[in-house]
Design an enzyme around this catalytic site. Sequence first.
Site, PDB file in Angstrom:
ATOM      1  N   GLY A 153       0.744  -1.303   0.033  1.00 52.04           N
ATOM      2  CA  GLY A 153      -0.039  -0.083  -0.092  1.00 52.04           C
ATOM      3  C   GLY A 153       0.743   1.134   0.047  1.00 52.04           C
ATOM      4  O   GLY A 153       2.091   1.185  -0.617  1.00 52.04           O
ATOM      5  N   ARG A 154       0.385   2.247   0.654  1.00 50.79           N
ATOM      6  CA  ARG A 154       1.309   3.494   0.798  1.00 50.79           C
ATOM      7  C   ARG A 154       2.507   3.174   1.373  1.00 50.79           C
ATOM      8  O   ARG A 154       3.689   3.647   0.796  1.00 50.79           O
ATOM      9  CB  ARG A 154       0.647   4.653   1.729  1.00 50.79           C
ATOM     10  CG  ARG A 154      -0.683   5.196   1.087  1.00 50.79           C
ATOM     11  CD  ARG A 154      -1.435   6.017   1.926  1.00 50.79           C
ATOM     12  NE  ARG A 154      -2.108   5.308   2.889  1.00 50.79           N
ATOM     13  CZ  ARG A 154      -3.302   4.965   3.329  1.00 50.79           C
ATOM     14  NH1 ARG A 154      -4.352   5.330   2.747  1.00 50.79           N
ATOM     15  NH2 ARG A 154      -3.651   4.142   4.187  1.00 50.79           N
ATOM     16  N   ILE A 155       2.552   2.622   2.311  1.00 56.82           N
ATOM     17  CA  ILE A 155       3.859   2.257   2.989  1.00 56.82           C
ATOM     18  C   ILE A 155       4.827   1.421   2.271  1.00 56.82           C
ATOM     19  O   ILE A 155       5.990   1.481   2.107  1.00 56.82           O
ATOM     20  CB  ILE A 155       3.869   2.027   4.417  1.00 56.82           C
ATOM     21  CG1 ILE A 155       3.273   3.012   5.347  1.00 56.82           C
ATOM     22  CG2 ILE A 155       5.104   1.319   5.199  1.00 56.82           C
ATOM     23  CD1 ILE A 155       2.729   2.907   6.841  1.00 56.82           C
ATOM     24  N   ARG A 175      -4.548  -8.722  -1.409  1.00 56.40           N
ATOM     25  CA  ARG A 175      -5.385  -9.286  -1.951  1.00 56.40           C
ATOM     26  C   ARG A 175      -5.854  -9.001  -3.236  1.00 56.40           C
ATOM     27  O   ARG A 175      -6.181  -9.821  -3.973  1.00 56.40           O
ATOM     28  CB  ARG A 175      -6.647  -8.764  -0.922  1.00 56.40           C
ATOM     29  CG  ARG A 175      -6.661  -9.498   0.431  1.00 56.40           C
ATOM     30  CD  ARG A 175      -7.649  -8.752   1.393  1.00 56.40           C
ATOM     31  NE  ARG A 175      -7.490  -7.298   1.427  1.00 56.40           N
ATOM     32  CZ  ARG A 175      -8.205  -6.452   1.989  1.00 56.40           C
ATOM     33  NH1 ARG A 175      -9.232  -6.808   2.794  1.00 56.40           N
ATOM     34  NH2 ARG A 175      -8.003  -5.375   2.110  1.00 56.40           N
ATOM     35  N   ARG A 232       1.841  -4.988  11.951  1.00 54.85           N
ATOM     36  CA  ARG A 232       1.174  -5.232  13.013  1.00 54.85           C
ATOM     37  C   ARG A 232       1.681  -6.672  13.633  1.00 54.85           C
ATOM     38  O   ARG A 232       1.593  -7.710  13.031  1.00 54.85           O
ATOM     39  CB  ARG A 232      -0.355  -5.262  12.957  1.00 54.85           C
ATOM     40  CG  ARG A 232      -1.062  -3.881  12.999  1.00 54.85           C
ATOM     41  CD  ARG A 232      -0.837  -3.113  14.456  1.00 54.85           C
ATOM     42  NE  ARG A 232      -1.268  -1.806  14.365  1.00 54.85           N
ATOM     43  CZ  ARG A 232      -0.909  -0.542  14.033  1.00 54.85           C
ATOM     44  NH1 ARG A 232       0.680  -0.485  13.860  1.00 54.85           N
ATOM     45  NH2 ARG A 232      -1.278   0.489  14.125  1.00 54.85           N
ATOM     46  N   GLU A 261       1.877  -5.727  22.880  1.00 54.19           N
ATOM     47  CA  GLU A 261       2.673  -4.837  23.270  1.00 54.19           C
ATOM     48  C   GLU A 261       2.245  -4.081  24.441  1.00 54.19           C
ATOM     49  O   GLU A 261       1.005  -3.802  24.778  1.00 54.19           O
ATOM     50  CB  GLU A 261       2.693  -3.702  21.986  1.00 54.19           C
ATOM     51  CG  GLU A 261       3.328  -4.080  20.749  1.00 54.19           C
ATOM     52  CD  GLU A 261       3.186  -3.088  19.451  1.00 54.19           C
ATOM     53  OE1 GLU A 261       3.052  -2.305  19.787  1.00 54.19           O
ATOM     54  OE2 GLU A 261       3.401  -3.695  18.569  1.00 54.19           O
ATOM     55  N   HIS A 279       8.265  -0.408  18.478  1.00 54.00           N
ATOM     56  CA  HIS A 279       7.145   0.356  17.755  1.00 54.00           C
ATOM     57  C   HIS A 279       7.635   1.715  17.380  1.00 54.00           C
ATOM     58  O   HIS A 279       6.717   2.679  17.946  1.00 54.00           O
ATOM     59  CB  HIS A 279       5.924  -0.048  18.689  1.00 54.00           C
ATOM     60  CG  HIS A 279       4.762   0.247  17.411  1.00 54.00           C
ATOM     61  ND1 HIS A 279       3.463  -0.405  17.692  1.00 54.00           N
ATOM     62  CD2 HIS A 279       4.446   0.960  16.434  1.00 54.00           C
ATOM     63  CE1 HIS A 279       2.618  -0.059  17.073  1.00 54.00           C
ATOM     64  NE2 HIS A 279       3.432   0.671  16.135  1.00 54.00           N
TER      65      HIS A 279
HETATM   66  P1  NDP Z   1      -2.503   0.932   2.944  1.00 52.20           P
HETATM   67  O1  NDP Z   1      -3.955   0.981   3.411  1.00 52.20           O
HETATM   68  O2  NDP Z   1      -2.141   2.116   2.028  1.00 52.20           O
HETATM   69  O3  NDP Z   1      -1.956  -0.270   2.438  1.00 52.20           O
HETATM   70  C1  NDP Z   1      -2.334  -1.523   3.320  1.00 52.20           C
HETATM   71  C2  NDP Z   1      -2.121  -2.530   2.104  1.00 52.20           C
HETATM   72  O4  NDP Z   1      -2.164  -3.957   2.728  1.00 52.20           O
HETATM   73  C3  NDP Z   1      -2.728  -2.560   1.056  1.00 52.20           C
HETATM   74  O5  NDP Z   1      -1.685  -2.599  -0.220  1.00 52.20           O
HETATM   75  C4  NDP Z   1      -3.591  -3.725   1.053  1.00 52.20           C
HETATM   76  O6  NDP Z   1      -3.858  -4.402  -0.183  1.00 52.20           O
HETATM   77  C5  NDP Z   1      -2.796  -4.647   1.784  1.00 52.20           C
HETATM   78  N1  NDP Z   1      -3.714  -5.547   2.638  1.00 52.20           N
HETATM   79  C6  NDP Z   1      -4.950  -5.229   3.438  1.00 52.20           C
HETATM   80  N2  NDP Z   1      -5.162  -6.574   3.708  1.00 52.20           N
HETATM   81  C7  NDP Z   1      -4.510  -7.504   3.220  1.00 52.20           C
HETATM   82  C8  NDP Z   1      -4.752  -8.782   3.705  1.00 52.20           C
HETATM   83  N3  NDP Z   1      -5.646  -9.409   4.297  1.00 52.20           N
HETATM   84  N4  NDP Z   1      -3.826  -9.696   2.985  1.00 52.20           N
HETATM   85  C9  NDP Z   1      -2.763  -8.964   2.439  1.00 52.20           C
HETATM   86  N5  NDP Z   1      -2.643  -7.614   1.957  1.00 52.20           N
HETATM   87  C10 NDP Z   1      -3.670  -7.007   2.645  1.00 52.20           C
HETATM   88  O7  NDP Z   1      -1.879   1.369   4.445  1.00 52.20           O
HETATM   89  P2  NDP Z   1      -0.685   1.895   4.894  1.00 52.20           P
HETATM   90  O8  NDP Z   1       0.561   1.520   4.048  1.00 52.20           O
HETATM   91  O9  NDP Z   1      -0.752   3.497   5.055  1.00 52.20           O
HETATM   92  O10 NDP Z   1      -0.412   1.445   6.329  1.00 52.20           O
HETATM   93  C11 NDP Z   1       0.004  -0.059   6.593  1.00 52.20           C
HETATM   94  C12 NDP Z   1       0.013  -0.568   7.966  1.00 52.20           C
HETATM   95  O11 NDP Z   1       1.115  -0.308   8.510  1.00 52.20           O
HETATM   96  C13 NDP Z   1      -0.887   0.159   8.648  1.00 52.20           C
HETATM   97  O12 NDP Z   1      -2.322  -0.492   8.710  1.00 52.20           O
HETATM   98  C14 NDP Z   1      -0.419  -0.065  10.289  1.00 52.20           C
HETATM   99  O13 NDP Z   1      -0.959  -1.289  10.633  1.00 52.20           O
HETATM  100  C15 NDP Z   1       1.081  -0.166   9.655  1.00 52.20           C
HETATM  101  N6  NDP Z   1       1.993   0.751  10.526  1.00 52.20           N
HETATM  102  C16 NDP Z   1       2.972   0.567  11.381  1.00 52.20           C
HETATM  103  C17 NDP Z   1       3.452   1.644  12.009  1.00 52.20           C
HETATM  104  C18 NDP Z   1       4.545   1.232  12.938  1.00 52.20           C
HETATM  105  O14 NDP Z   1       4.819   2.226  13.847  1.00 52.20           O
HETATM  106  N7  NDP Z   1       5.186  -0.105  12.878  1.00 52.20           N
HETATM  107  C19 NDP Z   1       3.440   2.945  11.424  1.00 52.20           C
HETATM  108  C20 NDP Z   1       2.416   2.991  10.319  1.00 52.20           C
HETATM  109  C21 NDP Z   1       1.712   1.919   9.958  1.00 52.20           C
HETATM  110  P3  NDP Z   1      -5.249  -5.055  -0.602  1.00 52.20           P
HETATM  111  O15 NDP Z   1      -6.453  -4.205  -0.271  1.00 52.20           O
HETATM  112  O16 NDP Z   1      -5.348  -5.280  -2.042  1.00 52.20           O
HETATM  113  O17 NDP Z   1      -5.270  -6.192   0.063  1.00 52.20           O
END
Ligand code: NDP
Length: 324
Positions: A153-155, A175, A232, A261, A279
């Site tokens: 996704g974004r990250i 997905r 997560r 955590e 974290h």
């Molecule tokens: P986005 O929504 O932009 O990206 C999430 C990605 O995960 C999408 O590409 C999505 O694709 C994919 N995804 C979602 N569900 C599933 C699944 N069941 N199986 C496989 N892929 C899946 O979110 P961000 O990139 O902005 O952030 C991602 C996550 O990073 C956050 O939700 C957070 O939990 C974590 N995070 C952790 C931080 C830390 O401090 N460690 C800080 C910031 C974020 P698709 O929908 O096609 O499946």
Amino acid sequence: DLRTVPLLVFGPYNEDGLAGLREVFDVRQLERRDIALLPEGERPVIRALALGGHLPNEAMDLLPNLEIIGHFGVGYDGVDAAHAASRGIAVTNTPDVLTDEVADTALALVLMTVRDLVRAENHARSGEWERSGPFPLTPLSLRGRRLGIMGLGRIGLAIAQRAESFGLAIEYHNRTRRSDVDYGYHASLRELAEAVDILLVAAPGGAGTERAVNAEVLRALGPKGVFINIGRGSTVDEPALIEALQNGTIAAAGLDVFADEPRIPDPLRALQNVVLLPHVASASRDTRIAMGNLVTENLTRWFLGETLASPVPESENAGLVRRS
Ligand code: NDP
């Protein structure tokens, strides 16, 4: 003037962010994430809530006039946004403003883990270098390796772009296949794990990814494989990961997030082939200020009747993007 709008800060909250909220709203803060701390008479007064972390539905349901929840953090798995939507409560999160910071940290964690840099630093600092000679050569390297990203996704994409410049080949599992990148796509996580040397989780937590990285996936990653998690902790079967690290099913792991955590299981802390971070992926002051500003902006927009800056999909799909 929104200074009459009562806003509840549910438990500990970023200090800069709190100051920003106080400039706009009538803020009250709970010391802990426990709704019992809010006097019963004040519950009907609350119209907005800000938090980073877990909000039980029972707490949400004790606030009859709650309109909007501003979540500090992009990962809002601690808030049941579908439940909120069913009650007409909007939820916002803090995407984009933390993406680069998290991606930077992710690359650092990859390098620390693959090149064993924490122990190398300790070798220098402790005087061990002078006493017993050079640090052992690392069996792992990034050279010629493949990085598999769960959650492009974004990250995930910001990580992929950085990793490309390091010369890594990128593959991913979502997905849904993305049409805007030509990285190799795997419809299953196990297949991705099998195809790559480093498996990195950047997917959201919650039911959809719960324990997705299990013993089978770790076996597929293999004895030279490296596992990195900045998504997560709930996405990993933590006992299975510990076992895989103990018995050489995989080579090493770098973790910024954990199942419970701030508790990290003793056996995990005892392992030499893991790098553990508390974290901190987004945890610079600048980035946290930007996150706090985005929470405040969303809540402000809502009460001014403007379109929200970053509603979560559950709220957007329910049409909860502005106050009507
Ligand atoms: P986005 O929504 O932009 O990206 C999430 C990605 O995960 C999408 O590409 C999505 O694709 C994919 N995804 C979602 N569900 C599933 C699944 N069941 N199986 C496989 N892929 C899946 O979110 P961000 O990139 O902005 O952030 C991602 C996550 O990073 C956050 O939700 C957070 O939990 C974590 N995070 C952790 C931080 C830390 O401090 N460690 C800080 C910031 C974020 P698709 O929908 O096609 O499946």
